[in-house]
Design a protein around this motif. Sequence first.
Motif, PDB file in Angstrom:
ATOM      1  N   THR A  48       0.957  -1.022   0.126  1.00 50.90           N
ATOM      2  CA  THR A  48       0.056  -0.006  -0.090  1.00 50.90           C
ATOM      3  C   THR A  48       0.851   1.241   0.011  1.00 50.90           C
ATOM      4  OG1 THR A  48      -0.139  -0.501   2.326  1.00 50.90           O
ATOM      5  CG2 THR A  48      -1.969  -1.167   1.214  1.00 50.90           C
ATOM      6  N   PRO A  49       1.242   1.702  -1.146  1.00 48.19           N
ATOM      7  CA  PRO A  49       2.277   2.954  -1.168  1.00 48.19           C
ATOM      8  C   PRO A  49       1.210   4.221  -0.850  1.00 48.19           C
ATOM      9  CG  PRO A  49       1.724   2.195  -3.392  1.00 48.19           C
ATOM     10  CD  PRO A  49       1.372   0.770  -2.412  1.00 48.19           C
ATOM     11  N   GLY A  50       0.066   4.000  -1.068  1.00 40.96           N
ATOM     12  CA  GLY A  50      -0.722   5.131  -0.651  1.00 40.96           C
ATOM     13  C   GLY A  50      -0.860   5.252   0.841  1.00 40.96           C
ATOM     14  N   LYS A  51      -0.534   4.112   1.779  1.00 40.20           N
ATOM     15  CA  LYS A  51      -0.397   4.439   3.182  1.00 40.20           C
ATOM     16  C   LYS A  51       1.094   4.189   3.594  1.00 40.20           C
ATOM     17  CE  LYS A  51      -2.747   4.182   6.154  1.00 40.20           C
ATOM     18  NZ  LYS A  51      -3.135   5.635   6.899  1.00 40.20           N
ATOM     19  N   ALA A  52       1.927   4.468   2.675  1.00 42.43           N
ATOM     20  CA  ALA A  52       3.612   4.240   3.458  1.00 42.43           C
ATOM     21  C   ALA A  52       3.800   5.710   3.658  1.00 42.43           C
ATOM     22  CB  ALA A  52       4.272   3.734   2.075  1.00 42.43           C
ATOM     23  N   ILE A  53       3.353   6.213   4.686  1.00 43.46           N
ATOM     24  CA  ILE A  53       3.818   7.423   5.082  1.00 43.46           C
ATOM     25  C   ILE A  53       4.197   7.622   6.552  1.00 43.46           C
ATOM     26  CG2 ILE A  53       1.360   8.063   4.136  1.00 43.46           C
ATOM     27  CD1 ILE A  53       0.158   7.799   6.991  1.00 43.46           C
ATOM     28  N   ALA A 144     -16.903  10.379  12.709  1.00 43.11           N
ATOM     29  CA  ALA A 144     -15.827  11.324  13.321  1.00 43.11           C
ATOM     30  C   ALA A 144     -14.599  10.663  13.450  1.00 43.11           C
ATOM     31  CB  ALA A 144     -16.203  12.032  14.500  1.00 43.11           C
ATOM     32  N   HIS A 145     -14.514   9.347  13.527  1.00 40.97           N
ATOM     33  CA  HIS A 145     -13.284   8.530  13.864  1.00 40.97           C
ATOM     34  C   HIS A 145     -12.355   8.787  12.378  1.00 40.97           C
ATOM     35  CE1 HIS A 145     -14.652   6.356  17.505  1.00 40.97           C
ATOM     36  NE2 HIS A 145     -14.501   7.600  17.724  1.00 40.97           N
ATOM     37  N   ALA A 146     -13.080   9.039  11.405  1.00 40.88           N
ATOM     38  CA  ALA A 146     -12.396   8.867  10.063  1.00 40.88           C
ATOM     39  C   ALA A 146     -11.643  10.169   9.682  1.00 40.88           C
ATOM     40  CB  ALA A 146     -13.373   8.653   8.865  1.00 40.88           C
ATOM     41  N   LYS A 147     -11.811  11.186  10.304  1.00 40.82           N
ATOM     42  CA  LYS A 147     -11.112  12.579  10.022  1.00 40.82           C
ATOM     43  C   LYS A 147      -9.577  12.213  10.055  1.00 40.82           C
ATOM     44  CE  LYS A 147     -14.613  15.501  11.962  1.00 40.82           C
ATOM     45  NZ  LYS A 147     -14.842  16.524  12.989  1.00 40.82           N
ATOM     46  N   GLY A 148      -8.954  11.882  10.660  1.00 40.07           N
ATOM     47  CA  GLY A 148      -7.577  11.569  10.689  1.00 40.07           C
ATOM     48  C   GLY A 148      -7.218  10.992   9.358  1.00 40.07           C
ATOM     49  N   PHE A 149      -7.682   9.581   9.358  1.00 40.12           N
ATOM     50  CA  PHE A 149      -7.380   8.481   7.999  1.00 40.12           C
ATOM     51  C   PHE A 149      -7.786   9.585   6.750  1.00 40.12           C
ATOM     52  CE2 PHE A 149      -8.849   5.954   4.509  1.00 40.12           C
ATOM     53  CZ  PHE A 149      -7.700   5.275   4.583  1.00 40.12           C
ATOM     54  N   ALA A 154      -5.415  12.745   2.203  1.00 41.14           N
ATOM     55  CA  ALA A 154      -5.420  14.136   1.305  1.00 41.14           C
ATOM     56  C   ALA A 154      -4.095  14.430   1.313  1.00 41.14           C
ATOM     57  CB  ALA A 154      -6.365  14.884   1.786  1.00 41.14           C
ATOM     58  N   GLY A 155      -3.282  14.180   2.208  1.00 37.86           N
ATOM     59  CA  GLY A 155      -1.912  14.415   2.509  1.00 37.86           C
ATOM     60  C   GLY A 155      -0.818  13.853   1.262  1.00 37.86           C
ATOM     61  N   VAL A 156      -1.394  12.551   1.232  1.00 39.72           N
ATOM     62  CA  VAL A 156      -0.599  11.687   0.295  1.00 39.72           C
ATOM     63  C   VAL A 156      -0.783  12.112  -0.970  1.00 39.72           C
ATOM     64  CG1 VAL A 156      -0.238   9.355  -0.643  1.00 39.72           C
ATOM     65  CG2 VAL A 156      -0.581   9.596   1.705  1.00 39.72           C
ATOM     66  N   VAL A 163      -4.701   8.088  -4.886  1.00 43.55           N
ATOM     67  CA  VAL A 163      -5.147   7.074  -3.780  1.00 43.55           C
ATOM     68  C   VAL A 163      -6.745   7.152  -3.949  1.00 43.55           C
ATOM     69  CG1 VAL A 163      -5.089   6.267  -1.491  1.00 43.55           C
ATOM     70  CG2 VAL A 163      -3.463   7.804  -2.327  1.00 43.55           C
ATOM     71  N   PRO A 164      -7.235   6.270  -4.767  1.00 46.59           N
ATOM     72  CA  PRO A 164      -8.872   6.350  -4.942  1.00 46.59           C
ATOM     73  C   PRO A 164      -9.399   5.840  -3.537  1.00 46.59           C
ATOM     74  CG  PRO A 164      -7.612   5.041  -6.845  1.00 46.59           C
ATOM     75  CD  PRO A 164      -6.526   5.550  -5.684  1.00 46.59           C
ATOM     76  N   LEU A 165     -10.248   6.725  -3.288  1.00 48.68           N
ATOM     77  CA  LEU A 165     -11.125   6.334  -2.045  1.00 48.68           C
ATOM     78  C   LEU A 165     -12.511   6.616  -2.153  1.00 48.68           C
ATOM     79  CD1 LEU A 165     -10.503   5.557   1.000  1.00 48.68           C
ATOM     80  CD2 LEU A 165     -10.642   7.886   1.498  1.00 48.68           C
ATOM     81  N   GLU A 166     -13.501   5.906  -1.958  1.00 47.85           N
ATOM     82  CA  GLU A 166     -14.879   6.104  -1.823  1.00 47.85           C
ATOM     83  C   GLU A 166     -15.697   5.776  -0.693  1.00 47.85           C
ATOM     84  OE1 GLU A 166     -17.349   3.214  -4.607  1.00 47.85           O
ATOM     85  OE2 GLU A 166     -15.597   3.893  -5.733  1.00 47.85           O
ATOM     86  N   ARG A 167     -16.607   6.221  -0.364  1.00 50.87           N
ATOM     87  CA  ARG A 167     -17.483   5.709   0.942  1.00 50.87           C
ATOM     88  C   ARG A 167     -18.277   4.565   0.546  1.00 50.87           C
ATOM     89  NH1 ARG A 167     -20.044   8.245   5.659  1.00 50.87           N
ATOM     90  NH2 ARG A 167     -20.976   6.396   6.556  1.00 50.87           N
ATOM     91  N   LEU A 168     -18.376   3.657   1.444  1.00 47.17           N
ATOM     92  CA  LEU A 168     -19.431   2.460   1.227  1.00 47.17           C
ATOM     93  C   LEU A 168     -20.418   2.698   1.958  1.00 47.17           C
ATOM     94  CD1 LEU A 168     -16.441  -0.369   1.197  1.00 47.17           C
ATOM     95  CD2 LEU A 168     -17.833   0.391  -0.793  1.00 47.17           C
TER      96      LEU A 168
END
Length: 407
Positions: A48-53, A144-149, A154-156, A163-168
Amino acid sequence: MVHSIVIGAGMVGLATAWHLQERGVEVTVLDRTGVAAGSSWGNAGWLTPGKAIPLADPSLWTYGPKALIDPDAALHVPFRVDATLWTFLAQFAAHGTHRAWDRTMAALTPIDKIALACFDELTDGGVDSWTREGPFVIGFPEEAHAKGFLREIAGVERHGQSVPLERLENPQELAPQLSPAVKAAYRLDGQRFLEPWPFMKALGEAVVARGATLRTGADVIDVTGGAEPSVTLSSGERIAADSVVIATGAWMPKLARRFGVRTRVQAGRGYSFTVETTDPAEHPVYLPAQRIACTPYEGRFRIAGTMEFRGPDEVLQPRRIQAIINQSRTLLQGVDLDNRQDEWVGSRPVTPDGLPLVGATRADGVYVAGGHGMWGIVLGPATGKLLAEQIVTGRTDPAIAPFNPLR
């Protein structure tokens, strides 16, 4: 023929060996235990390079103090008199700022961008294993717990990754292992996963099949640089080569410090186990608030978590396994947490500034490759490719220039 010795048969070491072979170098790989005996065996297998932070971020200042008194927290530091550990923690915490996060993320982004393609090079080149696309299902007890993630993603992307992301709306369709206690969920694409041990075994076999000597039970106690670099084993045997690569993960300082590698490397130990599931697990699951990563693994479900700052050789602490169970029990369903197999602890090499240590040391012919923290699996092949280029040609690729081990 030019000859290189690689110390360490984890992902970073074996990938370096493979790419040295690509450049016509004869390779000897030495490991005191065996292939993937360190942090490469029991990890979550996330590519997960999109999470290699960066590991340190501003939330550390609010989460860290709470974690010290919460026995179930993902971050665990034993209360003990250990000046080295507490000095590391002070340096680590100092990087928990927005400015430091952006600086480290900018340095990681170039290697993040090539990470997955470097896995394709291995599998296209004869490593008989697979990597698989997600999606990854990300779950939270509350929106509310999703804000940090979401802020991290967004920073990446701000630094240039997609980093494709969508709500389920119904995450159980992809991950029936998530319970109704998960109130918010997202689908993360563009990432992959693998089964760590099968992949590592195949990589080790490929390196040997291409002509390398792989010696296990080889405990290296000394390294010498100069005109004739060499290693000395605990048996007294000395082996000379044209170059030596120290890729020993959390144990790197034992051999590398005398060559000017002064950046601290602390074992950030992760734990995992596997369980049976009522419904087949097909996709990785991440619980960011609990720092728990789950992956399909050989017909079971591997559950991994914890960042425990202890010595790399300390024994498994059962209380850390229990902490993962306590944190995940209400958020997972159809998962037999009381019938665990493969309980494991592995020592990930963490640096205070969140950057790996890759490149030449002060001693001619001696190189290091490590310090990737939680990202040794995903960044290992790219690290090995770029370090092999530096060893053979003397050129330092810009993607690893920020990882100068003499910084």
